[in-house]
Design a protein around this motif. Structure first.
Motif, PDB file in Angstrom:
ATOM      1  N   ALA A 192      26.915  50.570  12.514  1.00 14.64           N
ATOM      2  CA  ALA A 192      28.202  50.483  11.818  1.00 14.64           C
ATOM      3  C   ALA A 192      28.920  51.831  11.745  1.00 14.64           C
ATOM      4  N   THR A 193      28.537  52.775  12.603  1.00 14.58           N
ATOM      5  CA  THR A 193      29.202  54.083  12.618  1.00 14.58           C
ATOM      6  C   THR A 193      29.824  54.325  13.988  1.00 14.58           C
ATOM      7  N   PRO A 194      30.890  55.122  14.047  1.00 12.57           N
ATOM      8  CA  PRO A 194      31.475  55.464  15.343  1.00 12.57           C
ATOM      9  C   PRO A 194      30.482  56.169  16.269  1.00 12.57           C
ATOM     10  N   SER A 195      29.526  56.882  15.721  1.00  9.43           N
ATOM     11  CA  SER A 195      28.532  57.586  16.538  1.00  9.43           C
ATOM     12  C   SER A 195      27.763  56.643  17.456  1.00  9.43           C
ATOM     13  N   PHE A 196      27.598  55.411  17.029  1.00  6.81           N
ATOM     14  CA  PHE A 196      26.818  54.471  17.829  1.00  6.81           C
ATOM     15  C   PHE A 196      27.495  54.189  19.172  1.00  6.81           C
ATOM     16  N   GLY A 197      28.803  54.281  19.218  1.00  6.30           N
ATOM     17  CA  GLY A 197      29.497  54.112  20.493  1.00  6.30           C
ATOM     18  C   GLY A 197      29.025  55.130  21.522  1.00  6.30           C
ATOM     19  N   LEU A 214      34.707  54.977  23.445  1.00  3.05           N
ATOM     20  CA  LEU A 214      36.023  54.812  22.812  1.00  3.05           C
ATOM     21  C   LEU A 214      36.360  53.361  22.485  1.00  3.05           C
ATOM     22  N   PRO A 215      36.129  52.401  23.376  1.00  2.00           N
ATOM     23  CA  PRO A 215      36.372  51.007  22.985  1.00  2.00           C
ATOM     24  C   PRO A 215      35.478  50.560  21.821  1.00  2.00           C
ATOM     25  N   TYR A 216      34.237  51.052  21.784  1.00  2.00           N
ATOM     26  CA  TYR A 216      33.352  50.709  20.673  1.00  2.00           C
ATOM     27  C   TYR A 216      33.930  51.234  19.354  1.00  2.00           C
ATOM     28  N   VAL A 217      34.376  52.481  19.357  1.00  2.51           N
ATOM     29  CA  VAL A 217      34.962  53.069  18.148  1.00  2.51           C
ATOM     30  C   VAL A 217      36.201  52.282  17.726  1.00  2.51           C
ATOM     31  N   ALA A 218      37.061  51.956  18.685  1.00  6.44           N
ATOM     32  CA  ALA A 218      38.278  51.199  18.365  1.00  6.44           C
ATOM     33  C   ALA A 218      37.939  49.832  17.800  1.00  6.44           C
ATOM     34  N   LEU A 219      36.969  49.151  18.401  1.00  7.90           N
ATOM     35  CA  LEU A 219      36.557  47.831  17.924  1.00  7.90           C
ATOM     36  C   LEU A 219      35.922  47.934  16.544  1.00  7.90           C
ATOM     37  N   LEU A 239      42.768  57.850  18.257  1.00  9.48           N
ATOM     38  CA  LEU A 239      41.494  57.574  18.908  1.00  9.48           C
ATOM     39  C   LEU A 239      41.191  58.643  19.959  1.00  9.48           C
ATOM     40  N   LEU A 240      42.173  58.945  20.781  1.00  8.09           N
ATOM     41  CA  LEU A 240      41.965  59.950  21.830  1.00  8.09           C
ATOM     42  C   LEU A 240      41.792  61.348  21.265  1.00  8.09           C
ATOM     43  N   SER A 241      42.601  61.709  20.272  1.00  3.97           N
ATOM     44  CA  SER A 241      42.505  63.077  19.741  1.00  3.97           C
ATOM     45  C   SER A 241      41.238  63.291  18.915  1.00  3.97           C
ATOM     46  N   ALA A 242      40.866  62.319  18.087  1.00  2.00           N
ATOM     47  CA  ALA A 242      39.717  62.500  17.192  1.00  2.00           C
ATOM     48  C   ALA A 242      38.381  62.173  17.846  1.00  2.00           C
ATOM     49  N   TYR A 243      38.374  61.265  18.834  1.00  2.00           N
ATOM     50  CA  TYR A 243      37.097  60.818  19.387  1.00  2.00           C
ATOM     51  C   TYR A 243      36.895  61.174  20.858  1.00  2.00           C
ATOM     52  N   CYS A 244      37.902  61.775  21.464  1.00  2.00           N
ATOM     53  CA  CYS A 244      37.750  62.212  22.864  1.00  2.00           C
ATOM     54  C   CYS A 244      38.081  63.700  22.991  1.00  2.00           C
TER      55      CYS A 244
END
Length: 188
Positions: A83-88, A130-135, A150-155
């Motif tokens: 349930a965390t963005p890290s898992f993506g 990135l799709p995992y984080v967005a989903l 999404l792009l600036s914070a996670y890429c």
């Protein structure tokens, strides 16, 4: 020692190094909720040292250990990490390593093959993460993230450091090829 035993030994070593890398260098990059660590360096190194199938074994074992509750992830322990963005990024690791390995098998005779391979691996990681984080943010957490955020914070927040880690992994793999006898291990 047979080829399979050498590959399994190298896989276990890479899994241990990935686990250790989560413990010794980690910090949060401001503006994001994903931890920075040196894992990507070892994931890419794994891709340059092992055939694709063994990359999946290595990183699959790492993910299973973490999901089973062992403290091998940077921030969250056990299945709660899903349930965390890290898992993506974590689920991207086996693919990042395997894609790097497959690319390097095709580019091994090129002088720049290792460097191109790790760049392809980094790209594969973001294509999955990135799709995992967005989903996750949009569906599960009901907090959709605009594409720019999404792009600036996670890429883009991680990309410069990932490129440095990629270059370092490619350089180290070049130094390890002969001592480890990797040409014989990489052949199918």
């Amino acid at each position: 020692m047979t080829k399979q035993v050498r590959l399994l030994t190298l896989s276990a070593l890479m899994c241990a190094l990935i686990i250790i890398s989560t413990l010794w260098l980690k910090f949060t990059i401001p503006g994001t909720d994903v931890m920075f660590s040196s894992q990507v360096f070892f994931v890419l190194l794994c891709g340059l040292l092992l055939p694709p199938r063994y990359c999946f074994y290595t990183l699959g074992a790492y993910l299973m250990l973490g999901l089973a509750g062992l403290p091998v992830f940077t921030a969250t322990v056990g299945p709660a990490v899903i349930a965390t963005p890290s898992f993506g990024y974590l689920i991207a690791f086996p693919f990042e390593a395997a894609v790097t390995s497959a690319a390097y098998q095709r580019l091994t005779d090129k002088k720049w093959g290792r460097y191109a391979s790790v760049l392809i691996g980094v790209a594969a990681s973001y294509v999955i993460a990135l799709p995992y984080v967005a989903l996750l943010k949009g569906v599960y957490l009901s907090a959709p993230v605009p594409l720019g955020v999404l792009l600036s914070a996670y890429c883009f927040a991680f990309l410069p450091l990932d490129l440095v880690k990629a270059a370092m992994a490619a350089a180290l793999a070049g130094r390890l090829e002969k001592p480890l006898g990797l040409a014989a291990l990489r052949s199918r």
